[in-house]
Design a protein around this motif. Structure first.
Motif, PDB file in Angstrom:
ATOM      1  N   GLU A   6       0.815  -1.207   0.000  1.00 51.99           N
ATOM      2  CA  GLU A   6       0.000   0.000   0.000  1.00 51.99           C
ATOM      3  C   GLU A   6       0.852   1.261   0.000  1.00 51.99           C
ATOM      4  O   GLU A   6       0.368   2.348   0.269  1.00 51.99           O
ATOM      5  CB  GLU A   6      -0.914  -0.007   1.230  1.00 51.99           C
ATOM      6  N   THR A   7       2.145   1.136  -0.319  1.00 57.08           N
ATOM      7  CA  THR A   7       3.028   2.296  -0.246  1.00 57.08           C
ATOM      8  C   THR A   7       2.754   3.295  -1.345  1.00 57.08           C
ATOM      9  O   THR A   7       3.139   4.450  -1.252  1.00 57.08           O
ATOM     10  CB  THR A   7       4.493   1.836  -0.343  1.00 57.08           C
ATOM     11  N   ALA A   8       2.132   2.873  -2.456  1.00 58.99           N
ATOM     12  CA  ALA A   8       1.885   3.776  -3.569  1.00 58.99           C
ATOM     13  C   ALA A   8       0.552   4.491  -3.432  1.00 58.99           C
ATOM     14  O   ALA A   8       0.101   5.159  -4.336  1.00 58.99           O
ATOM     15  CB  ALA A   8       1.939   3.018  -4.888  1.00 58.99           C
ATOM     16  N   GLY A   9      -0.107   4.325  -2.311  1.00 60.00           N
ATOM     17  CA  GLY A   9      -1.382   4.990  -2.101  1.00 60.00           C
ATOM     18  C   GLY A   9      -2.556   4.076  -2.355  1.00 60.00           C
ATOM     19  O   GLY A   9      -3.671   4.332  -1.905  1.00 60.00           O
ATOM     20  N   GLY A  10      -2.380   3.004  -3.072  1.00 60.33           N
ATOM     21  CA  GLY A  10      -3.446   2.050  -3.315  1.00 60.33           C
ATOM     22  C   GLY A  10      -2.943   0.671  -3.008  1.00 60.33           C
ATOM     23  O   GLY A  10      -1.777   0.450  -2.724  1.00 60.33           O
ATOM     24  N   ALA A  11      -3.834  -0.307  -3.048  1.00 60.35           N
ATOM     25  CA  ALA A  11      -3.452  -1.683  -2.759  1.00 60.35           C
ATOM     26  C   ALA A  11      -2.960  -2.353  -4.026  1.00 60.35           C
ATOM     27  O   ALA A  11      -3.667  -2.407  -5.027  1.00 60.35           O
ATOM     28  CB  ALA A  11      -4.644  -2.445  -2.177  1.00 60.35           C
ATOM     29  N   LEU A  12      -1.727  -2.836  -4.021  1.00 58.76           N
ATOM     30  CA  LEU A  12      -1.144  -3.531  -5.153  1.00 58.76           C
ATOM     31  C   LEU A  12      -0.746  -4.928  -4.713  1.00 58.76           C
ATOM     32  O   LEU A  12      -0.160  -5.102  -3.651  1.00 58.76           O
ATOM     33  CB  LEU A  12       0.089  -2.797  -5.682  1.00 58.76           C
ATOM     34  N   GLU A  13      -1.106  -5.925  -5.539  1.00 58.13           N
ATOM     35  CA  GLU A  13      -0.687  -7.287  -5.244  1.00 58.13           C
ATOM     36  C   GLU A  13       0.673  -7.518  -5.856  1.00 58.13           C
ATOM     37  O   GLU A  13       0.878  -7.324  -7.045  1.00 58.13           O
ATOM     38  CB  GLU A  13      -1.697  -8.297  -5.804  1.00 58.13           C
ATOM     39  N   VAL A  14       1.627  -7.908  -5.047  1.00 57.97           N
ATOM     40  CA  VAL A  14       2.981  -8.157  -5.508  1.00 57.97           C
ATOM     41  C   VAL A  14       3.293  -9.637  -5.319  1.00 57.97           C
ATOM     42  O   VAL A  14       3.246 -10.147  -4.197  1.00 57.97           O
ATOM     43  CB  VAL A  14       4.007  -7.300  -4.729  1.00 57.97           C
ATOM     44  N   ALA A 339      14.811   2.061   8.369  1.00 53.52           N
ATOM     45  CA  ALA A 339      16.134   1.482   8.153  1.00 53.52           C
ATOM     46  C   ALA A 339      16.496   1.489   6.674  1.00 53.52           C
ATOM     47  O   ALA A 339      17.631   1.819   6.293  1.00 53.52           O
ATOM     48  CB  ALA A 339      16.191   0.059   8.705  1.00 53.52           C
ATOM     49  N   VAL A 340      15.533   1.140   5.820  1.00 55.77           N
ATOM     50  CA  VAL A 340      15.782   1.153   4.377  1.00 55.77           C
ATOM     51  C   VAL A 340      15.966   2.585   3.894  1.00 55.77           C
ATOM     52  O   VAL A 340      16.797   2.873   3.027  1.00 55.77           O
ATOM     53  CB  VAL A 340      14.639   0.453   3.620  1.00 55.77           C
ATOM     54  N   ASP A 341      15.176   3.502   4.463  1.00 58.91           N
ATOM     55  CA  ASP A 341      15.295   4.925   4.104  1.00 58.91           C
ATOM     56  C   ASP A 341      16.693   5.461   4.357  1.00 58.91           C
ATOM     57  O   ASP A 341      17.193   6.308   3.607  1.00 58.91           O
ATOM     58  CB  ASP A 341      14.286   5.746   4.918  1.00 58.91           C
ATOM     59  N   LEU A 367      10.312   3.137  -3.143  1.00 60.78           N
ATOM     60  CA  LEU A 367      11.263   2.033  -3.102  1.00 60.78           C
ATOM     61  C   LEU A 367      11.471   1.542  -1.674  1.00 60.78           C
ATOM     62  O   LEU A 367      11.503   0.330  -1.414  1.00 60.78           O
ATOM     63  CB  LEU A 367      12.586   2.497  -3.714  1.00 60.78           C
ATOM     64  N   SER A 368      11.594   2.461  -0.727  1.00 57.08           N
ATOM     65  CA  SER A 368      11.815   2.080   0.663  1.00 57.08           C
ATOM     66  C   SER A 368      10.654   1.270   1.208  1.00 57.08           C
ATOM     67  O   SER A 368      10.837   0.224   1.850  1.00 57.08           O
ATOM     68  CB  SER A 368      12.039   3.329   1.517  1.00 57.08           C
ATOM     69  N   GLY A 369       9.436   1.754   0.970  1.00 54.46           N
ATOM     70  CA  GLY A 369       8.266   1.031   1.474  1.00 54.46           C
ATOM     71  C   GLY A 369       8.124  -0.336   0.850  1.00 54.46           C
ATOM     72  O   GLY A 369       7.778  -1.319   1.527  1.00 54.46           O
ATOM     73  N   PHE A 370       8.381  -0.419  -0.446  1.00 53.49           N
ATOM     74  CA  PHE A 370       8.286  -1.681  -1.168  1.00 53.49           C
ATOM     75  C   PHE A 370       9.264  -2.708  -0.592  1.00 53.49           C
ATOM     76  O   PHE A 370       8.894  -3.838  -0.261  1.00 53.49           O
ATOM     77  CB  PHE A 370       8.582  -1.412  -2.644  1.00 53.49           C
ATOM     78  N   ALA A 372      10.974  -2.624   2.288  1.00 52.83           N
ATOM     79  CA  ALA A 372      10.785  -2.889   3.715  1.00 52.83           C
ATOM     80  C   ALA A 372       9.713  -3.943   3.929  1.00 52.83           C
ATOM     81  O   ALA A 372       9.850  -4.836   4.781  1.00 52.83           O
ATOM     82  CB  ALA A 372      10.419  -1.600   4.441  1.00 52.83           C
ATOM     83  N   LYS A 373       8.621  -3.866   3.164  1.00 54.05           N
ATOM     84  CA  LYS A 373       7.528  -4.824   3.350  1.00 54.05           C
ATOM     85  C   LYS A 373       7.933  -6.222   2.900  1.00 54.05           C
ATOM     86  O   LYS A 373       7.610  -7.219   3.558  1.00 54.05           O
ATOM     87  CB  LYS A 373       6.293  -4.340   2.588  1.00 54.05           C
ATOM     88  N   LEU A 374       8.662  -6.314   1.766  1.00 54.42           N
ATOM     89  CA  LEU A 374       8.987  -7.623   1.226  1.00 54.42           C
ATOM     90  C   LEU A 374      10.103  -8.328   1.985  1.00 54.42           C
ATOM     91  O   LEU A 374      10.144  -9.557   2.025  1.00 54.42           O
ATOM     92  CB  LEU A 374       9.358  -7.499  -0.247  1.00 54.42           C
ATOM     93  N   ILE A 375      11.012  -7.596   2.577  1.00 50.68           N
ATOM     94  CA  ILE A 375      12.060  -8.274   3.354  1.00 50.68           C
ATOM     95  C   ILE A 375      11.623  -8.486   4.798  1.00 50.68           C
ATOM     96  O   ILE A 375      12.289  -9.208   5.544  1.00 50.68           O
ATOM     97  CB  ILE A 375      13.393  -7.486   3.324  1.00 50.68           C
ATOM     98  N   GLY A 376      10.527  -7.855   5.183  1.00 47.83           N
ATOM     99  CA  GLY A 376      10.067  -7.975   6.562  1.00 47.83           C
ATOM    100  C   GLY A 376       9.731  -9.391   6.969  1.00 47.83           C
ATOM    101  O   GLY A 376       9.812  -9.735   8.159  1.00 47.83           O
ATOM    102  N   GLN A 377       9.354 -10.217   6.003  1.00 43.78           N
ATOM    103  CA  GLN A 377       8.982 -11.594   6.336  1.00 43.78           C
ATOM    104  C   GLN A 377      10.184 -12.452   6.731  1.00 43.78           C
ATOM    105  O   GLN A 377      10.008 -13.606   7.128  1.00 43.78           O
ATOM    106  CB  GLN A 377       8.263 -12.235   5.151  1.00 43.78           C
TER     107      GLN A 377
END
Length: 803
Positions: A6-14, A339-341, A367-370, A372-377
């Motif tokens: 949701e970092t781009a303002g909307g919900a995107l399935e990645v 941290a990514v920022d 880029l940071s939000g993207f 951060a979410k994907l490596i968070g797991q």
């Protein structure tokens, strides 16, 4: 598995690149077989200086001086001196953070270089005194060579690399003297009286050159050239100009069509440094203003002052270290965006193509939000366990422990892999054209693909989706070595054993277009043979000389020149050797011409022989200090003079083999066959769609029409046949010389001029050449268009010489 972003303002399935299968123990694959491959020969292209528009004969003199001064051995000496200085700067400081003790590192490096600089200046001055005592007016070239060779450097009392550096300077000084003597009377003022000032200029350039060696050795990035240095670099098409074209020129289109890695390593390379040095020295042969411009190749500064430089590499290393610590201490579910920022702004300055993202806060935030979410797991005591275990299982023996603390590898395995994934994603994204950052959909696609490629390279294979794995039959992944330093690089965690035959090695090309079998022969390696394949990936600041030293490539017996055993792992090479083409990475031609100009993310392989030891022939017959070079062929064309010069070099191993065949009796056929193969490989090939050549590297290199090519090949073939038939003993005598290898030079005069390029391939073409003569090789003046036959001259010299 998908993640909602949701970092781009909307919900995107990645769609994530991670495998949903559970972690299992990896088993080593069996020894690989091979796929058939077609023999591919790429001619070696030598740098040619650009014509100087509007300068006429004066520009030609400078161009000739530059060509005579250029010396590959000096480039190697600079590379070894940089690596040696880097080791001296790290003595007793291993394990310290890059930004810590920076001044101490500089002092150690300066202390190592100071005696080398002093001795170099003294030696140049002694050579200048030697020249001033000679009567050079009207002296024949052979006599001049003999008098100059009487000057001996003697024992310099410095390191091995320092002695080679000083020897290279004196070699350049001799080339300058020969150029000035040969061009006396061609310029307005008398040339001979300016020899003293020119050699003083060489002496004055020593300290500035060593200051840049120091900067590169301690991982500082030398600042951009200043005027008049930038003008000089543009004139010769060197360094800075080449980088600008890499970012903005036509080459960008080439990068987007395949898996190229076009980001130059951020460290200054010794070849560009040497070229800039040679350009300044070449210009000084004109005297006058050229001698009054001060240093004119590095920066405008007072004598002895340190050159301006930046610390992007050290800042990146420190930021990477902090990021690893931050990830290691993070808890499950914690937001990693801050941290990514903090990490991304340190990555971008170290990437020259990172300018595409710098100044785009919206893109950086996305880029940071993207990421951060994907490596968070994979963050947290429980979630990081599978990743850490998988890396340790396959990478424990590969990584080792630079710091030596027990348990450090297990603690840092997952954080280091995540840091490498973030870093690779940013780099791959920065290589995209600027338009991708203006469109959110394009940015989303580019970012997803960049992240997938980064995960595929840095995560263990069993944690990556099968369709993304780069080497399914091998398993493994790239693991960061020396992650907390400014010289971080990667090594592939699998080291397969393969068998390499001469036929297979002949289809694998390495730097400069030479073949792997030629490189192995030069190193004294017999084929067929079994080898362990070590694979590496470069990072910002990586140099192959330092990588070879750190990895102890070649063993302790042959440390110098060991980087010559590192070869580019292109897609084609990976397919031939390992049957895993996705393990390779293609790179633009700029990064395949020399081992001193490589890109970030470029991959390399080293074949460690099993059951045999590298014993280069150079160790027994070649001059001390020389590095065994593989056989190759180079070509230089001059359309204005309607000339083609071929330089066919045979390594010491190949030269001894060919000489033995000639001495044994009916060995002419073997020698002629080798000469013809080398000559035809080096000569221009069939026409292809033309691309604009980099500045300074395309003078006189347009391919002639096919009929002219056929006549050129025929004339060269007849000349070589005549040489082998009547003068083959000259090759044997040259092979007996202590110099490393033998060079056969072929000089063709009277080839079709520039206007012939516009002719149809089937149109009649003027005659090009007749069989060889025994006349000495001299530079012929420009000849008017004619159909009269022109001579081909064949000469043979010990060692490696230029066309």
């Amino acid at each position: 598995m998908t993640v909602i972003d949701e970092t781009a303002g909307g919900a995107l399935e990645v769609e994530t690149p991670f495998s949903e299968q559970s972690v299992s123990t990896e088993t080593p694959p069996a020894t690989l077989g091979f796929l058939p491959w077609t023999e591919v020969t790429t001619p070696f292209a030598e740098l040619l200086s650009e014509d100087f528009d509007g300068e006429g004969e004066v520009g030609e003199i400078v161009a000739e001086a530059f060509e005579s001064i250029r010396d590959e051995q000096f480039d190697e000496a600079l590379a070894e001196l940089i690596a040696e200085t880097a080791e001296a700067a790290e003595t007793g400081l291993a394990g310290e953070q890059p930004m810590q003790l920076a001044e101490q590192r500089r002092q150690l490096a300066d202390a190592h270089l100071a005696p080398i600089g002093s001795e170099a200046e003294r030696c140049v001055q002694r050579f200048a005194d030697h020249v001033q005592s000679l009567d050079l007016e009207g002296m024949a070239p052979d006599q001049l060579d003999e008098l100059l060779d009487r000057f001996e450097i003697g024992s310099a009392g410095v390191s091995v690399a320092g002695e080679e550096f000083i020897g290279g300077l004196i070699k350049k000084a001799k080339s300058v003297v020969k150029t000035v003597v040969s061009t006396a009377g061609k310029i307005a003022k008398a040339a001979l009286p300016i020899l003293g000032p020119i050699l003083n200029k060489l002496k004055a350039l020593v300290r500035p050159l060593l200051q840049r060696v120091l900067a590169i050795a301690i991982n500082k990035l030398p600042a951009a050239l200043h005027e008049p240095a930038r003008a000089l670099a543009r004139r010769f098409g060197l360094g800075q100009k080449e980088t600008e074209e890499l970012v903005e020129g036509e080459a960008e289109e080439e990068f987007l069509v395949t898996s190229f890695a076009p980001t130059p390593v951020a460290a200054g390379d010794p070849e560009t440094l040497a070229e800039s040095f040679d350009a300044a020295l070449a210009e000084s042969v004109l005297g006058g203003e050229a001698l009054e411009q001060g240093e004119s190749f590095g920066h405008d500064q007072e004598r002895g002052a340190a050159p301006p430089s930046s610390d992007e590499l050290e800042a990146l290393a420190e930021a990477r270290s902090l990021f690893i610590d931050r990830i290691a201490s993070a808890q499950e579910g914690e937001d990693l965006t801050p941290a990514v920022d903090q990490f991304i702004p340190a990555i971008l300055p170290a990437l020259r193509l990172g300018i595409r993202i710098v100044g785009r806060p919206k893109v950086v935030g996305f880029l940071s939000g993207f990421l951060a979410k994907l490596i968070g797991q994979w963050v947290g005591p429980k979630l990081s366990g599978p990743l850490s275990s998988a890396i340790v299982d396959v990478g424990l023996r590969v990584i080792g422990l630079e710091q030596g603390r027990p348990g450090q590898l297990e603690q840092e395995a997952a954080p280091a892999a995540l840091a490498a994934t973030v870093e690779d994603t940013v780099r791959r994204l920065s290589e995209q054209p600027g338009e991708f950052f203006e469109d959110e959909d394009l940015l989303q696609v580019a970012l997803t693909e960049a992240f997938e490629e980064a995960v595929a390279a840095n995560f263990p294979a069993q944690l990556v989706r099968p369709d993304l794995q780069i080497a399914p039959s091998l398993g493994g992944s790239f693991v960061v070595r020396r992650a907390r330093t400014a010289i971080a690089y990667k090594k592939f965690s699998r080291v397969p054993e393969i068998e390499v035959t001469a036929a297979i090695a002949a289809t694998v090309t390495t730097f400069g277009g030479t073949t792997l079998d030629a490189a192995l022969r030069a190193a004294g390696i017999a084929l067929p043979g079994r080898f362990r394949v070590h694979v590496y990936e470069s990072g910002p600041g990586t140099t192959l000389v330092r990588l070879a030293r750190l990895e102890k490539i070649g063993g302790a017996a042959f440390p110098r020149g060991a980087h010559g055993q590192l070869h580019p792992l292109t897609v084609a090479n990976a397919g031939v050797l390992l049957r895993e083409p996705r393990l390779g990475v293609d790179a633009p031609a700029q990064f395949l011409a020399s081992r001193h100009r490589i890109s970030v993310g470029q991959r390399f392989f080293y074949l460690e022989p099993i059951g045999q030891v590298e014993t280069p022939a150079a160790t027994t017959t070649a001059s001390a200090g020389e590095v065994a070079q593989p056989s190759d062929g180079r070509v230089r064309t001059d359309e204005n003079r309607r000339e083609v010069r071929l330089s066919l070099y045979f390594s010491e191993a190949d030269a001894q083999r060919l000489a033995a065949s000639v001495s044994a009796g009916p060995g002419g056929t073997t020698l002629l066959r080798a000469l013809l193969r080398a000559a035809f490989a080096a000569m221009p090939g069939p026409r292809r769609r033309r691309r604009r050549a980099p500045v300074g590297r395309g003078r006189g290199r347009r391919r002639p029409p096919s009929r002219n090519r056929r006549r050129l090949r025929s004339s060269v073939a007849k000349a070589l046949a005549e040489f082998v038939r009547t003068r083959g003993h000259e090759f044997v005598r040259a092979a007996q010389d202590p110099a490393n290898g033998v060079t056969v030079n072929v000089h063709v005069r009277g080839v079709a001029g520039p206007s012939a390029e516009a002719e149809d391939d089937d149109a009649p073409a003027p005659a090009t050449a007749v069989p060889a003569t025994t006349a000495p090789a001299t530079t012929a003046p420009a000849a008017p268009p004619t159909t009269a036959p022109a001579p081909v001259t064949v000469t043979v010299t010990p060692g490696r010489s230029k066309p």
